[in-house]
Scaffold this motif. Structure first.
Motif, PDB file in Angstrom:
ATOM      1  N   ARG A 134       0.857  -1.186   0.000  1.00 53.58           N
ATOM      2  CA  ARG A 134       0.000   0.000   0.000  1.00 53.58           C
ATOM      3  C   ARG A 134       0.895   1.239   0.000  1.00 53.58           C
ATOM      4  O   ARG A 134       1.982   1.221   0.585  1.00 53.58           O
ATOM      5  CB  ARG A 134      -0.930   0.026   1.218  1.00 53.58           C
ATOM      6  CG  ARG A 134      -1.910  -1.126   1.293  1.00 53.58           C
ATOM      7  CD  ARG A 134      -2.860  -1.176   0.117  1.00 53.58           C
ATOM      8  NE  ARG A 134      -3.587   0.079  -0.010  1.00 53.58           N
ATOM      9  CZ  ARG A 134      -4.063   0.539  -1.166  1.00 53.58           C
ATOM     10  NH1 ARG A 134      -3.889  -0.128  -2.276  1.00 53.58           N
ATOM     11  NH2 ARG A 134      -4.715   1.683  -1.198  1.00 53.58           N
TER      12      ARG A 134
ATOM     13  N   VAL B 259       1.740   3.834   1.604  1.00 53.35           N
ATOM     14  CA  VAL B 259       1.769   4.559   2.873  1.00 53.35           C
ATOM     15  C   VAL B 259       3.226   4.708   3.293  1.00 53.35           C
ATOM     16  O   VAL B 259       3.937   3.710   3.428  1.00 53.35           O
ATOM     17  CB  VAL B 259       0.975   3.811   3.972  1.00 53.35           C
ATOM     18  CG1 VAL B 259       1.019   4.562   5.285  1.00 53.35           C
ATOM     19  CG2 VAL B 259      -0.477   3.588   3.529  1.00 53.35           C
TER      20      VAL B 259
ATOM     21  N   ASP C 101      -5.081   4.209   5.658  1.00 53.15           N
ATOM     22  CA  ASP C 101      -5.375   3.635   4.352  1.00 53.15           C
ATOM     23  C   ASP C 101      -6.641   2.791   4.442  1.00 53.15           C
ATOM     24  O   ASP C 101      -6.684   1.801   5.170  1.00 53.15           O
ATOM     25  CB  ASP C 101      -4.194   2.770   3.898  1.00 53.15           C
ATOM     26  CG  ASP C 101      -4.350   2.242   2.500  1.00 53.15           C
ATOM     27  OD1 ASP C 101      -3.925   2.928   1.556  1.00 53.15           O
ATOM     28  OD2 ASP C 101      -4.916   1.135   2.354  1.00 53.15           O
TER      29      ASP C 101
END
Length: 83
Positions: A4, A6, A47
């Motif tokens: 992800r 992030v 997220d």
């Protein structure tokens, strides 16, 4: 948060928040459910996809309806969320 987008700094800050919250309770033992809820709160902020992934395992989703419910939860404004 695997795969992800992030930043590592935000992940570390989220971990630190959970640890601080646990330590601030001032108890020797804490239920894993409490920790799981804290992690879910942090993931929600970081997220939404990671939040849904974690929720699916943490809450033991059984079918598509469970996913639809949490997706609807994510789409609602934060102040209106029930959890």
């Amino acid at each position: 948060l695997h795969k992800r987008p992030v930043p590592a700094e935000k992940v570390e800050a989220a971990i630190k928040n959970v640890v601080q919250r646990v330590l601030s309770l001032g108890v020797r033992e804490i239920r894993t459910r409490q920790i799981g809820e804290m992690v879910m709160e942090e993931l929600y902020k970081l997220d939404k996809v990671a939040y849904i992934r974690f929720a699916s395992v943490y809450r033991s989703f059984k079918d598509v309806d469970d996913f639809q419910h949490v997706i609807a939860e994510v789409r609602r404004p934060r102040a209106k969320r029930g959890a």
